[in-house]
Design a protein around this motif. Structure first.
Motif, PDB file in Angstrom:
ATOM      1  N   GLY A   1      37.311  45.455  34.058  1.00 31.92           N
ATOM      2  CA  GLY A   1      38.102  45.494  32.827  1.00 31.92           C
ATOM      3  C   GLY A   1      39.208  44.451  32.788  1.00 31.92           C
ATOM      4  O   GLY A   1      40.059  44.476  31.888  1.00 31.92           O
ATOM      5  N   LYS A   2      39.182  43.505  33.721  1.00 34.70           N
ATOM      6  CA  LYS A   2      40.297  42.557  33.845  1.00 34.70           C
ATOM      7  C   LYS A   2      40.593  41.801  32.553  1.00 34.70           C
ATOM      8  O   LYS A   2      41.737  41.738  32.111  1.00 34.70           O
ATOM      9  N   SER A   3      39.552  41.216  31.931  1.00 34.51           N
ATOM     10  CA  SER A   3      39.855  40.367  30.767  1.00 34.51           C
ATOM     11  C   SER A   3      40.227  41.212  29.551  1.00 34.51           C
ATOM     12  O   SER A   3      41.147  40.853  28.806  1.00 34.51           O
TER      13      SER A   3
ATOM     14  N   TYR B   1      35.565  29.236  36.987  1.00 34.00           N
ATOM     15  CA  TYR B   1      34.472  29.276  37.969  1.00 34.00           C
ATOM     16  C   TYR B   1      33.125  29.323  37.249  1.00 34.00           C
ATOM     17  O   TYR B   1      32.144  28.701  37.674  1.00 34.00           O
ATOM     18  N   ARG B   2      33.080  30.063  36.156  1.00 35.49           N
ATOM     19  CA  ARG B   2      31.835  30.147  35.384  1.00 35.49           C
ATOM     20  C   ARG B   2      31.503  28.787  34.745  1.00 35.49           C
ATOM     21  O   ARG B   2      30.340  28.387  34.698  1.00 35.49           O
ATOM     22  N   ALA B   3      32.519  28.081  34.251  1.00 35.21           N
ATOM     23  CA  ALA B   3      32.275  26.769  33.624  1.00 35.21           C
ATOM     24  C   ALA B   3      31.745  25.777  34.660  1.00 35.21           C
ATOM     25  O   ALA B   3      30.800  25.023  34.381  1.00 35.21           O
TER      26      ALA B   3
ATOM     27  N   VAL C   1      36.362  23.735  45.045  1.00 29.20           N
ATOM     28  CA  VAL C   1      36.288  24.266  43.672  1.00 29.20           C
ATOM     29  C   VAL C   1      37.489  25.182  43.421  1.00 29.20           C
ATOM     30  O   VAL C   1      38.094  25.163  42.349  1.00 29.20           O
ATOM     31  N   ARG C   2      37.867  25.956  44.442  1.00 30.74           N
ATOM     32  CA  ARG C   2      39.026  26.848  44.279  1.00 30.74           C
ATOM     33  C   ARG C   2      40.290  26.020  44.020  1.00 30.74           C
ATOM     34  O   ARG C   2      41.119  26.380  43.194  1.00 30.74           O
ATOM     35  N   ALA C   3      40.416  24.881  44.717  1.00 26.12           N
ATOM     36  CA  ALA C   3      41.590  24.022  44.497  1.00 26.12           C
ATOM     37  C   ALA C   3      41.557  23.446  43.075  1.00 26.12           C
ATOM     38  O   ALA C   3      42.596  23.339  42.414  1.00 26.12           O
TER      39      ALA C   3
ATOM     40  N   GLY D   1      41.900  37.655  37.565  1.00 25.58           N
ATOM     41  CA  GLY D   1      40.832  37.114  38.408  1.00 25.58           C
ATOM     42  C   GLY D   1      40.660  37.933  39.660  1.00 25.58           C
ATOM     43  O   GLY D   1      40.576  39.165  39.609  1.00 25.58           O
ATOM     44  N   ARG D   2      40.579  37.246  40.795  1.00 29.26           N
ATOM     45  CA  ARG D   2      40.407  37.933  42.077  1.00 29.26           C
ATOM     46  C   ARG D   2      41.641  37.748  42.963  1.00 29.26           C
ATOM     47  O   ARG D   2      42.044  38.654  43.668  1.00 29.26           O
ATOM     48  N   ASP D   3      42.193  36.522  42.932  1.00 33.27           N
ATOM     49  CA  ASP D   3      43.232  36.159  43.903  1.00 33.27           C
ATOM     50  C   ASP D   3      44.507  35.679  43.213  1.00 33.27           C
ATOM     51  O   ASP D   3      45.268  34.919  43.785  1.00 33.27           O
ATOM     52  N   MET D   4      44.716  36.156  41.968  1.00 34.66           N
ATOM     53  CA  MET D   4      45.906  35.705  41.242  1.00 34.66           C
ATOM     54  C   MET D   4      47.181  36.187  41.934  1.00 34.66           C
ATOM     55  O   MET D   4      48.137  35.429  42.091  1.00 34.66           O
TER      56      MET D   4
ATOM     57  N   ARG E   1      29.422  50.089  31.624  1.00 33.51           N
ATOM     58  CA  ARG E   1      30.242  49.342  30.645  1.00 33.51           C
ATOM     59  C   ARG E   1      29.614  47.977  30.350  1.00 33.51           C
ATOM     60  O   ARG E   1      29.510  47.564  29.203  1.00 33.51           O
ATOM     61  N   ARG E   2      29.189  47.285  31.409  1.00 36.06           N
ATOM     62  CA  ARG E   2      28.662  45.931  31.226  1.00 36.06           C
ATOM     63  C   ARG E   2      27.308  45.948  30.519  1.00 36.06           C
ATOM     64  O   ARG E   2      26.936  44.965  29.876  1.00 36.06           O
ATOM     65  N   ALA E   3      26.582  47.061  30.625  1.00 33.83           N
ATOM     66  CA  ALA E   3      25.256  47.142  29.986  1.00 33.83           C
ATOM     67  C   ALA E   3      25.363  46.946  28.482  1.00 33.83           C
ATOM     68  O   ALA E   3      24.390  46.566  27.832  1.00 33.83           O
TER      69      ALA E   3
ATOM     70  N   ARG F   1      26.217  43.187  44.650  1.00 35.99           N
ATOM     71  CA  ARG F   1      25.910  41.947  45.382  1.00 35.99           C
ATOM     72  C   ARG F   1      27.045  40.928  45.184  1.00 35.99           C
ATOM     73  O   ARG F   1      27.498  40.287  46.124  1.00 35.99           O
ATOM     74  N   ARG F   2      27.524  40.793  43.944  1.00 40.20           N
ATOM     75  CA  ARG F   2      28.574  39.803  43.668  1.00 40.20           C
ATOM     76  C   ARG F   2      29.887  40.211  44.355  1.00 40.20           C
ATOM     77  O   ARG F   2      30.595  39.358  44.898  1.00 40.20           O
ATOM     78  N   ASP F   3      30.197  41.518  44.352  1.00 34.34           N
ATOM     79  CA  ASP F   3      31.403  41.975  45.067  1.00 34.34           C
ATOM     80  C   ASP F   3      31.318  41.597  46.545  1.00 34.34           C
ATOM     81  O   ASP F   3      32.314  41.201  47.151  1.00 34.34           O
TER      82      ASP F   3
ATOM     83  N   LEU G   1      29.528  39.056  47.852  1.00 31.12           N
ATOM     84  CA  LEU G   1      29.658  37.597  47.985  1.00 31.12           C
ATOM     85  C   LEU G   1      31.096  37.136  47.741  1.00 31.12           C
ATOM     86  O   LEU G   1      31.535  36.119  48.280  1.00 31.12           O
ATOM     87  N   ASP G   2      31.822  37.876  46.893  1.00 31.79           N
ATOM     88  CA  ASP G   2      33.202  37.494  46.553  1.00 31.79           C
ATOM     89  C   ASP G   2      34.224  38.130  47.501  1.00 31.79           C
ATOM     90  O   ASP G   2      35.433  38.003  47.273  1.00 31.79           O
ATOM     91  N   ALA G   3      33.729  38.832  48.537  1.00 29.67           N
ATOM     92  CA  ALA G   3      34.622  39.669  49.352  1.00 29.67           C
ATOM     93  C   ALA G   3      35.818  38.907  49.916  1.00 29.67           C
ATOM     94  O   ALA G   3      36.901  39.474  50.064  1.00 29.67           O
TER      95      ALA G   3
HETATM   96  N1  LIG Z   1      40.251  34.193  40.687  1.00 32.63           N
HETATM   97  C1  LIG Z   1      38.918  34.246  40.730  1.00 32.63           C
HETATM   98  C2  LIG Z   1      38.183  34.594  39.576  1.00 32.63           C
HETATM   99  C3  LIG Z   1      36.817  34.636  39.659  1.00 32.63           C
HETATM  100  N2  LIG Z   1      36.213  34.308  40.818  1.00 32.63           N
HETATM  101  C4  LIG Z   1      34.750  34.240  40.918  1.00 32.63           C
HETATM  102  C5  LIG Z   1      34.146  35.495  41.434  1.00 32.63           C
HETATM  103  C6  LIG Z   1      33.363  36.060  40.285  1.00 32.63           C
HETATM  104  O1  LIG Z   1      32.083  36.501  40.740  1.00 32.63           O
HETATM  105  C7  LIG Z   1      33.214  34.926  39.294  1.00 32.63           C
HETATM  106  C8  LIG Z   1      33.319  35.296  37.834  1.00 32.63           C
HETATM  107  O2  LIG Z   1      34.528  36.003  37.633  1.00 32.63           O
HETATM  108  P1  LIG Z   1      34.838  36.764  36.264  1.00 32.63           P
HETATM  109  O3  LIG Z   1      36.174  37.389  36.450  1.00 32.63           O
HETATM  110  O4  LIG Z   1      34.602  35.880  35.110  1.00 32.63           O
HETATM  111  O5  LIG Z   1      33.666  37.775  36.100  1.00 32.63           O
HETATM  112  P2  LIG Z   1      33.483  39.303  36.388  1.00 32.63           P
HETATM  113  O6  LIG Z   1      34.656  40.041  35.928  1.00 32.63           O
HETATM  114  O7  LIG Z   1      33.343  39.373  37.878  1.00 32.63           O
HETATM  115  O8  LIG Z   1      32.215  39.611  35.702  1.00 32.63           O
HETATM  116  O9  LIG Z   1      34.204  33.968  39.631  1.00 32.63           O
HETATM  117  C9  LIG Z   1      36.934  33.996  41.950  1.00 32.63           C
HETATM  118  O10 LIG Z   1      36.363  33.737  43.005  1.00 32.63           O
HETATM  119  N3  LIG Z   1      38.288  33.964  41.873  1.00 32.63           N
END
Ligand SMILES: Nc1ccn([C@H]2C[C@H](O)[C@@H](COP(=O)(O)OP(=O)(O)O)O2)c(=O)n1
Ligand SMILES: Nc1ncnc2c1ncn2[C@@H]1O[C@H](COP(=O)(O)OP(=O)(O)O)[C@@H](O)[C@H]1O
Length: 206
Positions: A12-14, A35-37, A104-106, A123-126, A150-152, A168-170, A172-174
């Motif tokens: 629900g972040k955005s 990151y998506r772009a 890419v993170r930089a 995001g994840r690391d704000m 919700r995402r469905a 899976r994405r959680d 990979l993003d751990a």
């Molecule tokens: N600050 C961030 C934001 C997103 N990311 C990465 C990890 C996520 O899988 C993707 C997409 O993030 P986004 O917040 O758009 O998407 P979800 O809420 O995960 O569906 O980008 C990240 O590594 N660090």
């Protein structure tokens, strides 16, 4: 003032950031869209997403611009708007590989740190890596099943497939996913969107 709202995928972040930002009359910025772009441009150019050098070279010749509008962030590459193409299943699948590259993170962090305050950043690391000095930090969670349900409403796929992809994405993003020590953690599972927004606004205004 900077407010950070981090959390797992589809927590629900955005939606929450947009509501909080509109109530405060300030912009919000969705770091995940950058990151998506980067992922979308890499896929469209036929690049190996595991090759950060090729990605960065492409991004330097195809600059991306994030427009942090309160009613919804928009992303541009020159005069091509990318926004509507950023939430496809193929971008979902590739984005974690792209986001794992420190280069890419930089590239993302430099763009975020150039923004003028005040704003809400999600995001994840704000609250941990990018804006550790932020005044107000929140971290959203919910079970994978609830997030998939919700995402469905936004994806053509079935709930079990969405749930598996989110888990899976959680994983990979751990490396990026951890609440800041000074963040307020909210389990949004039993809450409505309005309740989450109101809880955050109450804490920010206190
Ligand atoms: N600050 C961030 C934001 C997103 N990311 C990465 C990890 C996520 O899988 C993707 C997409 O993030 P986004 O917040 O758009 O998407 P979800 O809420 O995960 O569906 O980008 C990240 O590594 N660090
Ligand atoms: N607390 C909540 N209750 C019900 N639905 C929610 C809640 N939070 C978010 N949603 C819905 O879940 C979906 C995913 O939210 P979104 O803001 O895109 O998450 P994220 O930015 O973390 O990926 C959206 O359809 C949103 O409206």
């Amino acid at each position: 003032m900077i407010v950070t709202i981090d959390g797992v995928a589809a927590s629900g972040k955005s939606s929450v950031s947009g509501g909080v930002a509109r109530a405060l009359g300030i912009p919000y910025v969705s770091s995940g869209l950058l990151y998506r772009a980067a992922t979308l441009l890499g896929l469209d150019a036929g690049l190996d997403l595991g090759d950060p050098g090729a990605l960065l070279a492409h991004l330097s010749t195809h600059p991306v611009r994030l427009e942090p509008l309160a009613e919804g962030n928009r992303v541009w590459q020159a005069d091509r708007e990318l926004t509507d193409d950023l939430h496809s299943t193929r971008v979902d699948k590739g984005v974690s590989v792209v986001a794992a590259h420190p280069q890419v993170r930089a590239w993302v962090d430099d763009q975020l740190r150039a923004l003028p305050e005040p704003f809400v950043a999600e995001g994840r690391d704000m609250g941990t890596a990018v804006f550790p000095h932020a005044q107000h930090k929140f971290y959203l969670t919910a079970s994978a099943r609830i997030r998939a349900q919700r995402r469905a409403k936004e994806r053509p796929d079935d709930i079990p497939d969405i749930e598996a992809a989110l888990i899976r994405r959680d994983e990979l993003d751990a490396n990026q996913i951890a609440p800041a020590a000074d963040a307020q953690v909210l389990d949004t599972g039993p809450m409505t969107l309005d309740e989450v927004i109101t809880t955050i606004l109450r804490a920010v205004r206190a």
